[in-house]
Design a protein around this motif. Structure first.
Motif, short mmCIF file in Angstrom:
data_model
loop_
_atom_site.label_atom_id
_atom_site.label_comp_id
_atom_site.label_asym_id
_atom_site.label_seq_id
_atom_site.Cartn_x
_atom_site.Cartn_y
_atom_site.Cartn_z
N ASP A 82 0.84 -1.34 0.05
CA ASP A 82 0.01 0.01 0.03
C ASP A 82 0.73 1.20 0.01
OD1 ASP A 82 0.45 -1.49 2.74
OD2 ASP A 82 -0.50 0.58 3.41
N ASP A 83 1.99 1.16 0.21
CA ASP A 83 3.03 2.41 0.27
C ASP A 83 3.51 2.66 -1.20
OD1 ASP A 83 4.56 -0.04 0.16
OD2 ASP A 83 6.22 0.96 1.49
N ASP A 84 3.25 1.71 -2.07
CA ASP A 84 3.82 1.98 -3.65
C ASP A 84 2.57 2.70 -4.49
OD1 ASP A 84 4.68 1.67 -6.18
OD2 ASP A 84 5.59 -0.21 -5.78
N ARG A 85 2.84 3.94 -4.18
CA ARG A 85 1.70 4.68 -5.04
C ARG A 85 1.70 4.57 -6.69
NH1 ARG A 85 -1.63 4.52 -1.84
NH2 ARG A 85 -3.09 6.26 -2.90
N GLU A 86 2.95 4.47 -7.12
CA GLU A 86 3.17 4.38 -8.52
C GLU A 86 2.49 2.83 -9.11
OE1 GLU A 86 5.02 2.71 -12.26
OE2 GLU A 86 5.25 1.90 -10.00
N LEU A 87 2.61 1.93 -8.32
CA LEU A 87 2.09 0.65 -8.40
C LEU A 87 0.50 0.84 -8.53
CD1 LEU A 87 1.94 -2.53 -8.63
CD2 LEU A 87 2.30 -2.54 -6.20
N ARG A 88 -0.12 1.27 -7.43
CA ARG A 88 -1.59 1.63 -7.59
C ARG A 88 -1.93 2.40 -8.75
NH1 ARG A 88 -5.37 5.62 -6.19
NH2 ARG A 88 -6.93 4.76 -4.90
N HIS A 89 -1.17 3.26 -9.17
CA HIS A 89 -1.60 4.25 -10.35
C HIS A 89 -1.68 3.17 -11.58
CE1 HIS A 89 -1.95 7.42 -12.87
NE2 HIS A 89 -0.91 6.99 -13.68
N ARG A 90 -0.66 2.44 -11.78
CA ARG A 90 -0.50 1.66 -12.89
C ARG A 90 -1.50 0.59 -12.79
NH1 ARG A 90 4.05 0.57 -15.60
NH2 ARG A 90 2.88 -0.44 -16.77
N LEU A 91 -1.90 -0.04 -11.81
CA LEU A 91 -2.86 -0.90 -11.85
C LEU A 91 -4.35 -0.60 -12.29
CD1 LEU A 91 -1.90 -3.06 -8.81
CD2 LEU A 91 -1.83 -3.91 -11.04
N LEU A 92 -4.53 0.56 -11.70
CA LEU A 92 -5.84 1.31 -12.07
C LEU A 92 -5.74 1.77 -13.40
CD1 LEU A 92 -6.41 3.48 -8.81
CD2 LEU A 92 -7.61 1.54 -9.35
N ALA A 93 -4.85 2.25 -14.08
CA ALA A 93 -4.82 2.60 -15.54
C ALA A 93 -5.01 1.32 -16.34
CB ALA A 93 -3.32 3.25 -15.84
N LEU A 94 -4.35 0.33 -16.10
CA LEU A 94 -4.59 -0.94 -16.85
C LEU A 94 -5.99 -1.42 -16.48
CD1 LEU A 94 -1.12 -2.97 -16.00
CD2 LEU A 94 -1.88 -1.96 -18.31
N TYR A 95 -6.79 -1.15 -15.69
CA TYR A 95 -8.05 -1.79 -15.67
C TYR A 95 -9.03 -1.17 -16.89
CZ TYR A 95 -11.43 -4.28 -12.79
OH TYR A 95 -12.07 -5.27 -12.39
N PHE A 96 -8.45 -0.05 -17.42
CA PHE A 96 -9.13 0.56 -18.67
C PHE A 96 -8.83 -0.26 -19.90
CE2 PHE A 96 -10.06 3.73 -15.69
CZ PHE A 96 -11.20 4.58 -16.02
N GLU A 97 -7.77 -1.22 -19.60
CA GLU A 97 -7.30 -1.85 -20.84
C GLU A 97 -7.10 -3.33 -20.75
OE1 GLU A 97 -3.38 -0.35 -21.54
OE2 GLU A 97 -3.88 1.81 -21.27
N LEU A 98 -8.29 -3.77 -19.93
CA LEU A 98 -8.40 -5.18 -19.58
C LEU A 98 -8.39 -5.96 -20.85
CD1 LEU A 98 -10.72 -5.18 -16.78
CD2 LEU A 98 -8.39 -5.54 -16.54
N GLU A 99 -7.82 -7.26 -21.06
CA GLU A 99 -7.93 -8.17 -22.13
C GLU A 99 -9.19 -8.67 -22.13
OE1 GLU A 99 -4.54 -11.06 -21.62
OE2 GLU A 99 -3.00 -9.38 -21.48
N ALA A 100 -9.62 -8.97 -23.43
CA ALA A 100 -10.90 -9.84 -23.56
C ALA A 100 -10.33 -11.08 -23.54
CB ALA A 100 -11.54 -9.66 -24.81
N PHE A 101 -11.23 -12.29 -23.00
CA PHE A 101 -10.94 -13.57 -23.10
C PHE A 101 -10.64 -13.90 -24.47
CE2 PHE A 101 -12.82 -13.45 -18.86
CZ PHE A 101 -11.83 -14.14 -18.25
N ALA A 102 -9.96 -14.92 -24.80
CA ALA A 102 -9.64 -15.47 -26.27
C ALA A 102 -10.90 -15.39 -27.30
CB ALA A 102 -8.60 -16.53 -26.34
N GLU A 103 -11.58 -16.16 -26.71
CA GLU A 103 -13.06 -16.57 -27.54
C GLU A 103 -13.78 -15.29 -27.94
OE1 GLU A 103 -14.75 -17.36 -23.40
OE2 GLU A 103 -12.72 -17.40 -24.39
N VAL A 104 -13.65 -14.05 -26.96
CA VAL A 104 -14.91 -13.29 -26.99
C VAL A 104 -14.75 -12.65 -28.51
CG1 VAL A 104 -15.40 -10.96 -26.13
CG2 VAL A 104 -14.77 -12.78 -24.67
N PRO A 105 -14.04 -12.08 -29.12
CA PRO A 105 -14.18 -11.07 -30.51
C PRO A 105 -14.78 -12.17 -31.44
CG PRO A 105 -12.09 -10.66 -29.60
CD PRO A 105 -12.44 -11.96 -28.89
N ALA A 106 -14.37 -13.36 -31.87
CA ALA A 106 -14.89 -14.14 -32.83
C ALA A 106 -16.52 -14.52 -32.29
CB ALA A 106 -14.29 -15.54 -33.03
N MET A 107 -16.82 -14.99 -31.22
CA MET A 107 -18.05 -15.21 -30.67
C MET A 107 -18.99 -14.01 -30.60
SD MET A 107 -20.30 -14.37 -27.62
CE MET A 107 -19.19 -13.71 -26.59
#
Length: 228
Positions: A82-107
């Motif tokens: 919890d003292d790593d503010r850069e880590l928190r920032h990066r994790l939250l930013a990546l939540y806007f770029e979550l990967e879709a599961f592999a089968e999703v686009p074709a489905m």
């Protein structure tokens, strides 16, 4: 009654909620995160959901972005990060770029090509959902992205499921509702939707007033089910 409308939960169903922590843990210099990323991701998701339910029960709504931050802060403290503010920032930013599961686009493409109406119904706030849909490149297959922010309460409140009929003018029995959350699929079944629980983790069925009609390992069969 034939299915006309396929509605998907977003997080854990179309988008891999573990992707943010897993991706960041693979970067050089992330040894502390790499040692705990899977447990941290699980705790983050658990608290995210718990806080949505508790806030709904308390009548203290906060949008899903706020709940997501609260859940992450709890998980980071539990794992001593919890003292790593850069880590928190990066994790939250990546939540806007979550990967879709592999089968999703074709489905989704197969559903759209078959003439089904396709939508997301999510606890996510609109900006979160826009980011994930855009990053995954699936926006062209969707007729709508519905957020609980329009009704101000989280799933499994019936007001959330009401949004589908209000948007598309369909009866509940015309809707195939798909979620990776057993409680969400059960609530959809109680509402009157045809339902599929995507049980990726192989968990037991929730003890709730209704049961999902189908239990699947992934989303591959959804077009065949919808068009049967």
């Amino acid at each position: 009654m034939p299915i006309t409308t396929c509605v998907f939960d977003a997080y854990g169903t179309l988008f891999d909620v573990s992707a943010a922590a897993r991706t960041l843990a693979a970067e050089p210099g992330r040894a502390a995160l790499a040692a705990v990323w899977d447990r941290l991701a699980t705790d983050w998701r658990t608290k995210q959901l718990e806080y949505s339910w508790l806030r709904a029960a308390m009548g203290e709504h906060r949008d899903f972005w706020g709940v997501t931050q609260d859940g992450l802060d709890w998980a980071l403290e539990r794992h001593g990060l919890d003292d790593d503010r850069e880590l928190r920032h990066r994790l939250l930013a990546l939540y806007f770029e979550l990967e879709a599961f592999a089968e999703v686009p074709a489905m989704l493409a197969r559903l759209a090509e078959s003439g089904q109406t396709v939508a997301i119904l999510s606890n996510g706030s609109p900006d979160m959902l826009t980011g994930a849909v855009t990053s995954a490149g699936i926006g062209g297959y969707l007729d709508a992205v519905l957020s609980v922010e329009d009704v101000g309460v989280f799933k499994p409140a019936r007001a959330v499921y009401d949004m589908v009929g209000a948007r598309f003018g369909c009866a509940p029995a015309e809707v195939l509702f798909v979620s990776s959350n057993g409680w969400d699929a059960a609530a959809g079944a109680a509402y009157g939707f045809d339902t599929a629980w995507v049980n990726r983790a192989g968990g037991p069925v929730d003890r709730l007033p209704a049961l999902p009609r189908r239990i699947l390992n992934d989303l591959t069969q959804i077009p065949e089910i919808a068009n049967a």
